[in-house]
Motif scaffolding. Structure first.
Motif, PDB file in Angstrom:
ATOM      1  N   PHE A   4      43.779 -95.176 104.878  1.00  0.00           N
ATOM      2  CA  PHE A   4      43.607 -95.723 106.217  1.00  0.00           C
ATOM      3  C   PHE A   4      44.522 -94.985 107.189  1.00  0.00           C
ATOM      4  O   PHE A   4      45.510 -94.363 106.795  1.00  0.00           O
ATOM      5  CB  PHE A   4      43.895 -97.221 106.222  1.00  0.00           C
ATOM      6  CG  PHE A   4      45.139 -97.608 105.473  1.00  0.00           C
ATOM      7  CD1 PHE A   4      46.375 -97.602 106.094  1.00  0.00           C
ATOM      8  CD2 PHE A   4      45.072 -97.959 104.135  1.00  0.00           C
ATOM      9  CE1 PHE A   4      47.519 -97.946 105.402  1.00  0.00           C
ATOM     10  CE2 PHE A   4      46.207 -98.314 103.435  1.00  0.00           C
ATOM     11  CZ  PHE A   4      47.438 -98.302 104.068  1.00  0.00           C
ATOM     12  N   GLU A   5      44.173 -95.078 108.475  1.00  0.00           N
ATOM     13  CA  GLU A   5      44.960 -94.405 109.505  1.00  0.00           C
ATOM     14  C   GLU A   5      46.331 -95.074 109.580  1.00  0.00           C
ATOM     15  O   GLU A   5      46.446 -96.285 109.774  1.00  0.00           O
ATOM     16  CB  GLU A   5      44.242 -94.486 110.848  1.00  0.00           C
ATOM     17  CG  GLU A   5      44.852 -93.598 111.897  1.00  0.00           C
ATOM     18  CD  GLU A   5      44.025 -93.543 113.157  1.00  0.00           C
ATOM     19  OE1 GLU A   5      44.582 -93.887 114.218  1.00  0.00           O
ATOM     20  OE2 GLU A   5      42.834 -93.164 113.075  1.00  0.00           O
ATOM     21  N   PHE A   6      47.371 -94.294 109.430  1.00  0.00           N
ATOM     22  CA  PHE A   6      48.724 -94.817 109.325  1.00  0.00           C
ATOM     23  C   PHE A   6      49.186 -95.506 110.609  1.00  0.00           C
ATOM     24  O   PHE A   6      49.810 -96.560 110.557  1.00  0.00           O
ATOM     25  CB  PHE A   6      49.686 -93.700 108.925  1.00  0.00           C
ATOM     26  CG  PHE A   6      51.054 -94.184 108.564  1.00  0.00           C
ATOM     27  CD1 PHE A   6      51.236 -95.171 107.610  1.00  0.00           C
ATOM     28  CD2 PHE A   6      52.171 -93.648 109.165  1.00  0.00           C
ATOM     29  CE1 PHE A   6      52.506 -95.621 107.261  1.00  0.00           C
ATOM     30  CE2 PHE A   6      53.445 -94.083 108.824  1.00  0.00           C
ATOM     31  CZ  PHE A   6      53.608 -95.072 107.883  1.00  0.00           C
ATOM     32  N   ARG A   7      48.867 -94.939 111.771  1.00  0.00           N
ATOM     33  CA  ARG A   7      49.319 -95.561 113.023  1.00  0.00           C
ATOM     34  C   ARG A   7      48.699 -96.937 113.198  1.00  0.00           C
ATOM     35  O   ARG A   7      49.350 -97.856 113.685  1.00  0.00           O
ATOM     36  CB  ARG A   7      49.108 -94.650 114.222  1.00  0.00           C
ATOM     37  CG  ARG A   7      47.685 -94.520 114.694  1.00  0.00           C
ATOM     38  CD  ARG A   7      47.493 -93.623 115.907  1.00  0.00           C
ATOM     39  NE  ARG A   7      48.176 -94.041 117.094  1.00  0.00           N
ATOM     40  CZ  ARG A   7      47.776 -95.034 117.904  1.00  0.00           C
ATOM     41  NH1 ARG A   7      46.693 -95.723 117.617  1.00  0.00           N
ATOM     42  NH2 ARG A   7      48.464 -95.335 118.980  1.00  0.00           N
ATOM     43  N   PRO A  19      59.979 -96.572 116.617  1.00  0.00           N
ATOM     44  CA  PRO A  19      60.463 -95.237 116.978  1.00  0.00           C
ATOM     45  C   PRO A  19      60.738 -94.346 115.768  1.00  0.00           C
ATOM     46  O   PRO A  19      60.613 -93.130 115.849  1.00  0.00           O
ATOM     47  CB  PRO A  19      61.750 -95.498 117.748  1.00  0.00           C
ATOM     48  CG  PRO A  19      61.872 -96.963 117.923  1.00  0.00           C
ATOM     49  CD  PRO A  19      60.823 -97.640 117.115  1.00  0.00           C
ATOM     50  N   ALA A  20      61.109 -94.958 114.642  1.00  0.00           N
ATOM     51  CA  ALA A  20      61.383 -94.191 113.420  1.00  0.00           C
ATOM     52  C   ALA A  20      61.071 -95.064 112.208  1.00  0.00           C
ATOM     53  O   ALA A  20      61.074 -96.289 112.297  1.00  0.00           O
ATOM     54  CB  ALA A  20      62.832 -93.726 113.383  1.00  0.00           C
ATOM     55  N   SER A  34      60.548 -89.725 112.677  1.00  0.00           N
ATOM     56  CA  SER A  34      59.986 -90.332 113.884  1.00  0.00           C
ATOM     57  C   SER A  34      58.707 -89.612 114.285  1.00  0.00           C
ATOM     58  O   SER A  34      58.313 -88.632 113.656  1.00  0.00           O
ATOM     59  CB  SER A  34      61.006 -90.277 115.025  1.00  0.00           C
ATOM     60  OG  SER A  34      61.365 -88.945 115.289  1.00  0.00           O
ATOM     61  N   GLY A  35      58.053 -90.115 115.331  1.00  0.00           N
ATOM     62  CA  GLY A  35      56.857 -89.465 115.857  1.00  0.00           C
ATOM     63  C   GLY A  35      55.575 -89.870 115.157  1.00  0.00           C
ATOM     64  O   GLY A  35      54.701 -89.027 114.931  1.00  0.00           O
ATOM     65  N   TRP A  36      55.416 -91.148 114.823  1.00  0.00           N
ATOM     66  CA  TRP A  36      54.257 -91.594 114.051  1.00  0.00           C
ATOM     67  C   TRP A  36      53.073 -92.029 114.896  1.00  0.00           C
ATOM     68  O   TRP A  36      52.082 -92.508 114.371  1.00  0.00           O
ATOM     69  CB  TRP A  36      54.674 -92.714 113.095  1.00  0.00           C
ATOM     70  CG  TRP A  36      55.602 -92.175 112.073  1.00  0.00           C
ATOM     71  CD1 TRP A  36      56.938 -92.374 111.989  1.00  0.00           C
ATOM     72  CD2 TRP A  36      55.262 -91.291 111.008  1.00  0.00           C
ATOM     73  NE1 TRP A  36      57.454 -91.674 110.929  1.00  0.00           N
ATOM     74  CE2 TRP A  36      56.441 -91.000 110.308  1.00  0.00           C
ATOM     75  CE3 TRP A  36      54.065 -90.706 110.572  1.00  0.00           C
ATOM     76  CZ2 TRP A  36      56.462 -90.160 109.198  1.00  0.00           C
ATOM     77  CZ3 TRP A  36      54.098 -89.878 109.470  1.00  0.00           C
ATOM     78  CH2 TRP A  36      55.286 -89.620 108.797  1.00  0.00           C
ATOM     79  N   ASP A  37      53.144 -91.877 116.206  1.00  0.00           N
ATOM     80  CA  ASP A  37      52.005 -92.218 117.064  1.00  0.00           C
ATOM     81  C   ASP A  37      51.027 -91.045 117.069  1.00  0.00           C
ATOM     82  O   ASP A  37      50.796 -90.394 118.075  1.00  0.00           O
ATOM     83  CB  ASP A  37      52.471 -92.541 118.480  1.00  0.00           C
ATOM     84  CG  ASP A  37      51.389 -93.195 119.304  1.00  0.00           C
ATOM     85  OD1 ASP A  37      50.302 -93.483 118.766  1.00  0.00           O
ATOM     86  OD2 ASP A  37      51.624 -93.426 120.499  1.00  0.00           O
ATOM     87  N   ASP A  38      50.463 -90.773 115.895  1.00  0.00           N
ATOM     88  CA  ASP A  38      49.617 -89.604 115.679  1.00  0.00           C
ATOM     89  C   ASP A  38      48.493 -89.989 114.726  1.00  0.00           C
ATOM     90  O   ASP A  38      48.751 -90.313 113.568  1.00  0.00           O
ATOM     91  CB  ASP A  38      50.472 -88.487 115.086  1.00  0.00           C
ATOM     92  CG  ASP A  38      49.708 -87.196 114.862  1.00  0.00           C
ATOM     93  OD1 ASP A  38      48.465 -87.189 114.926  1.00  0.00           O
ATOM     94  OD2 ASP A  38      50.372 -86.184 114.599  1.00  0.00           O
TER      95      ASP A  38
END
Length: 92
Positions: A4-7, A19-20, A34-38
């Motif tokens: 499944f899509e992680f975000r 945030p992390a 960090s940076g998981w809005d992908d």
């Protein structure tokens, strides 16, 4: 592979994307990233119709959906993946 899509998972679990995240793996590897809005990141739970095991780098594996120009036959090119995930902790 199936998952499944992680975000989407993060939003479902935390109400937003933290945030992390701190990951701990079954082989005692741990890292905070960090940076998981992908939408490119997928949490994989099955491969070839079978649930992932430690032997198949499970029980959870975080992988990229789009491999770009990397050779799928060379796992060395996929060192951003997180395998054998035991826990995921939000870091605010």
């Amino acid at each position: 592979m199936r998952g499944f899509e992680f975000r989407d998972f993060l939003i479902e679990q935390f109400g937003e994307i933290p945030p992390a995240l701190h990951f701990t793996a079954w082989d005692d590897y741990d890292v905070t990233l960090s940076g998981w809005d992908d939408p490119n990141w997928y949490m994989i739970v099955e491969e070839d119709g079978e649930p992932l095991t430690l032997r198949s780098r499970g029980p959870l594996r975080l992988v990229e959906r789009d491999y770009g120009a990397r050779d799928v036959n060379s796992l060395r090119e996929f060192n951003d993946w997180v395998w054998m995930i035991r826990s995921i902790e939000a870091r605010w």
